[in-house]
Design a protein around this motif. Structure first.
Motif, short mmCIF file in Angstrom:
data_model
loop_
_atom_site.label_atom_id
_atom_site.label_comp_id
_atom_site.label_asym_id
_atom_site.label_seq_id
_atom_site.Cartn_x
_atom_site.Cartn_y
_atom_site.Cartn_z
N ALA A 96 10.60 -73.29 -91.35
CA ALA A 96 10.30 -72.25 -92.06
C ALA A 96 9.17 -72.47 -92.89
O ALA A 96 8.16 -72.08 -92.96
CB ALA A 96 11.38 -71.61 -92.81
N VAL A 97 9.22 -73.77 -93.62
CA VAL A 97 8.16 -74.36 -94.69
C VAL A 97 6.94 -74.78 -93.79
O VAL A 97 5.75 -74.82 -94.36
CB VAL A 97 8.70 -75.19 -95.47
N SER A 127 16.27 -75.45 -97.93
CA SER A 127 17.23 -76.10 -97.60
C SER A 127 18.68 -75.53 -98.36
O SER A 127 19.63 -74.89 -97.92
CB SER A 127 17.65 -77.44 -97.00
N PHE A 128 18.21 -75.72 -99.67
CA PHE A 128 19.14 -75.17 -100.64
C PHE A 128 19.47 -73.56 -100.68
O PHE A 128 20.65 -73.31 -100.45
CB PHE A 128 18.93 -75.73 -102.12
N ALA A 129 18.20 -72.99 -100.44
CA ALA A 129 18.33 -71.55 -100.24
C ALA A 129 19.34 -70.89 -99.30
O ALA A 129 19.62 -70.01 -99.09
CB ALA A 129 17.00 -71.00 -100.35
N ALA A 130 19.14 -71.76 -98.20
CA ALA A 130 19.75 -71.53 -96.89
C ALA A 130 21.47 -71.88 -96.99
O ALA A 130 22.06 -71.54 -95.94
CB ALA A 130 19.27 -72.22 -95.55
N ALA A 139 7.92 -70.26 -97.51
CA ALA A 139 9.01 -69.55 -97.21
C ALA A 139 10.21 -70.15 -97.83
O ALA A 139 10.37 -71.36 -98.38
CB ALA A 139 9.12 -69.90 -95.47
N VAL A 140 11.13 -69.30 -98.18
CA VAL A 140 12.38 -69.67 -98.85
C VAL A 140 13.66 -69.07 -98.19
O VAL A 140 14.85 -69.51 -98.44
CB VAL A 140 12.57 -69.03 -100.20
N LEU A 141 13.60 -68.15 -97.23
CA LEU A 141 14.78 -67.76 -96.54
C LEU A 141 14.31 -67.95 -94.99
O LEU A 141 13.98 -67.21 -94.20
CB LEU A 141 14.78 -66.23 -96.76
N PRO A 142 14.95 -69.30 -94.48
CA PRO A 142 14.95 -69.76 -93.18
C PRO A 142 15.33 -68.59 -92.19
O PRO A 142 16.39 -68.11 -92.39
CB PRO A 142 15.56 -71.04 -93.30
N LEU A 158 17.42 -77.58 -90.66
CA LEU A 158 16.45 -77.68 -89.74
C LEU A 158 15.64 -76.39 -89.67
O LEU A 158 14.38 -76.37 -89.67
CB LEU A 158 16.87 -77.98 -88.24
N ALA A 159 16.25 -75.28 -89.81
CA ALA A 159 15.84 -74.13 -89.99
C ALA A 159 14.83 -73.99 -91.23
O ALA A 159 13.69 -73.37 -91.37
CB ALA A 159 16.50 -72.60 -89.85
#
Length: 273
Positions: free
Chosen positions: A91-92, A32-35, A98-101, A86-87
């Motif tokens: 993703a995870v 989420s932080f990465a998004a 996954a780090v890029l949703p 949510l994405a």
């Protein structure tokens, strides 16, 4: 880790379930932080834990996401930010590392449940202007905005500047590493202390999952009461084993701006700090 159908559960003991919950929450938070989640301190609302428990139990995920959507709206997160979060979850669940949703990959049923609940709560907040928040017993942000408007109108009528007479005393607690019931208890304790210290008609409000504020007049022993607030909160956290490691509150005084519009913007900023 794919989304499980209702009725499908992980097998294992309680310790194994706890580990799964912690791992899922941690991966979701990172994604989420990465998004682009902008305010780390307000991500971990109790509904995040509800969603994680639902996933691990294989229960009805759209229902849990409805609770999350409403919580995000109540804490001031926009719809774009909520759906990006949510994405990150999706993703995870599909790929643990996954780090890029990819928002376009989220199933429509999950998007719909989250977005409708967010909109429901956002519209409801427009009509709830003088309510009390149940957990802390403090007023809602909407009520604080009403009180600030009254102060500025009184200033215009009586010929004084609210910036010269009033301040916002802000109490922020770092709960970024606290989850579940202890997180709720922390803010309940903050509310108890504020009502005890500021008992002279000041407006007390909760602004977010870890932030509260007091609209108070300058002077009148404000510095001493701020120090007492810090001391009492630290003492009460120290009594609870689940909160003992939580740092003492960050307490600061914000002078009201010259205009009402700027003051309302200050409330919005503090709610997301």
């Amino acid at each position: 880790m794919a989304v499980r159908e209702a009725g499908s559960t992980w097998r294992g003991d309680a310790d194994g379930t706890d580990r799964l919950l912690q791992e899922l929450r941690s991966r979701w938070r990172r994604a989420s932080f990465a998004a682009g989640w902008r305010f780390p301190s307000d991500w971990g609302v109790p509904e995040v834990d509800d969603v994680c428990q639902t996933v691990v139990a294989g229960a009805d995920l759209p229902a849990a996401l409805g609770g999350l959507g409403r919580a995000r709206a109540r804490t001031g997160a926009g719809l774009d930010e909520t759906l990006a979060d949510l994405a990150a979850l999706h993703a995870v669940l599909e790929e643990p590392e996954a780090v890029l949703p990819n928002p376009d990959a989220v199933p429509s049923s999950l998007l719909r449940a989250t977005a409708l609940a967010w909109a429901d709560a956002a519209l409801g907040e427009l009509s709830a202007v003088a309510a009390t928040e149940n957990l802390t017993g403090l007023a809602t942000p909407e009520y604080l905005r009403v009180r600030i408007g009254e102060v500025y109108r009184a200033g215009r009528r009586a010929g004084f500047s609210p910036a010269d007479r009033f301040v916002l005393l802000v109490v922020a607690v770092d709960l970024s590493r606290t989850a579940g019931w202890p997180r709720l208890m922390a803010m309940a304790l903050v509310g108890d202390v504020l009502r005890e210290v500021f008992d002279g008609g000041e407006s007390l409000a909760v602004l977010g999952p870890s932030v509260a504020a007091v609209l108070a007049e300058r002077g009148r022993g404000l510095a001493e009461r701020a120090a007492r607030t810090r001391k009492l909160i630290a003492e009460r956290f120290g009594v609870d084993s689940a909160l003992r490691s939580t740092r003492g509150p960050d307490i600061r005084i914000e002078r009201l701006p010259c205009s009402e519009e700027a003051a309302q913007a200050t409330v919005d900023r503090l709610a997301r700090a």
